[in-house]
Structure formats: structure tokens, C-alpha cells
Design a protein around this motif. Structure first.
Motif: not given
Length: 208
Positions: A163-178
Motif C-alpha cells: 500500500a505504501r509503495a503504491i501511494l509513493n509511486m503515485g506521488t512521484a508522478v508530480a516530479t517527472w510528468f510533463r
């Protein structure tokens, strides 16, 4: 990141003084960080005097607290809506939750990145409030994964870590998505749903 992507909050408040200040502070915190931004910087970004800003906020810390609370509340609202649109099975609910979470971080990058980076800048009450909201968000992921394991739909032997991995995986999107890149926000959300279901070892073997 391009400055073309303005915080969506600025659209809804138009000439409201507090809204203008909040949007200006968000942009300033995003570019310079909380500690690198002064009240004068925020006032200049808002095209007003520092004295005018003080009619609405006591200090810079109050502005940060308001922004961080709003960001987390808006993320919670988005993910709750995703759950409401989903079906009743753990896989459907996790899919709805992940899709909403990833979409929020892809489309609200400035807010998400400030929310991610400035937690340690909050003091006392503000920090406790935002941490409580973050805990509430994490519990949504955790509860669904635990229920999926309990009913036998998810086969992971590490539900809390999953659950924590899924949550953090989504959070990281803000750092690289264009935006406007090779993949759209909706396509990215679909991909992350597949990744989330694989992480919990969903017996269905793919996206719902």
C-alpha cells in the motif's frame, strides 16, 4: 517545469484577495521553496503591497498552513470521488483510488510538489493537521489492500508495504510528468492501475 501550468486554485477565486495571495504564494514556494521566499516576494507575485497582504494573513507560516491543508483536502476529495465511482471489489476500488491519485499528481503538479516538499516547513498545529490528513489518505490505500488480502483477491504477503509503495509511486508522478508529452495523464493513470494491481498480486492479473 514550464510556468504555463498555473495552479488551478487561481482560476476559481478571480479577484478574491486571499485567493490571489494563495496562488501567488504557491507559485513562489514552488520556484524558491518556503524558506527562500519572503513576504515581499509573495506580495510582489500577487501584485500588491506587503501591507495589503497582512490584511488577509498574519504571516508566511499561516499562508503555508492554509495551502498545505487545502492541497491535502483536495487530494482526499479527488480520491474519495474515485472510490465512489468504482465498483465494490477490492480490485475495482484500488483501481479507482490509484487512477484518481495519479491523475491528481499529473494535473496538479505545482500543488503536489509543494505539498510533498514543504511538510517539514510547517510548525506545530499546522504540521499536526497536515500529517493527520496524510495519514487519512494513506489509510484509504491500506484499508483496501488489507481487505483484498483478507478476502483472497490480493495475494501479496506484504500488504502494508504494498500500500505504501503504491501511494509513493503515485506521488512521484508530480516530479517527472510533463503535460503534452508521450503519454497523457489518463494513459498514465491506466498504466499505474496495472502496476498497482501487480504490486498487490491481484488474482485477476490486470486492470479492472
Amino acid at each position: 517545469m514550464s510556468e504555463a501550468r498555473k495552479p488551478s486554485r487561481a482560476k476559481g477565486r478571480h479577484t478574491d484577495g486571499k485567493g490571489i495571495i494563495e496562488a501567488a504564494a504557491l507559485r513562489a514556494f514552488y520556484r524558491r521553496g518556503y524558506h527562500g521566499t519572503s513576504i515581499r516576494d509573495i506580495a510582489a507575485e500577487a501584485d500588491m503591497t506587503a501591507a495589503s497582504l497582512y490584511h488577509h494573513f498574519t504571516n508566511k507560516q499561516e499562508i503555508l498552513c492554509v495551502l498545505m491543508t487545502q492541497i491535502m483536502q483536495e487530494a482526499l476529495s479527488a480520491t474519495r470521488a474515485g472510490l465512489l465511482r468504482a465498483g465494490s471489489s477490492p480490485a475495482e476500488q484500488l483501481s479507482g483510488l490509484v487512477s484518481a491519485w495519479v491523475t491528481f499528481h499529473a494535473k496538479r503538479q505545482i500543488e503536489a510538489r509543494v505539498g510533498l516538499s514543504e511538510l517539514n516547513s510547517l510548525e506545530d498545529h499546522g504540521r499536526r493537521l497536515v500529517v493527520a490528513l496524510r495519514d487519512e489518505q494513506e489509510s484509504m490505500f491500506r484499508d483496501i489492500v488489507l481487505r483484498g488480502v483478507e478476502v483472497g483477491d490480493f495475494r501479496t504477503t506484504h500488504p502494508l508495504e504494498a500500500a505504501r509503495a503504491i501511494l509513493n509511486m503515485g506521488t512521484a508522478v508530480a516530479t517527472w510528468f510533463r503535460a503534452g508529452g508521450a503519454i497523457s495523464a489518463s494513459e498514465l493513470a491506466e498504466t499505474y492501475v496495472d502496476l498497482a494491481l501487480a504490486t498487490v498480486q491481484d488474482k485477476g492479473g490486470g486492470a479492472v
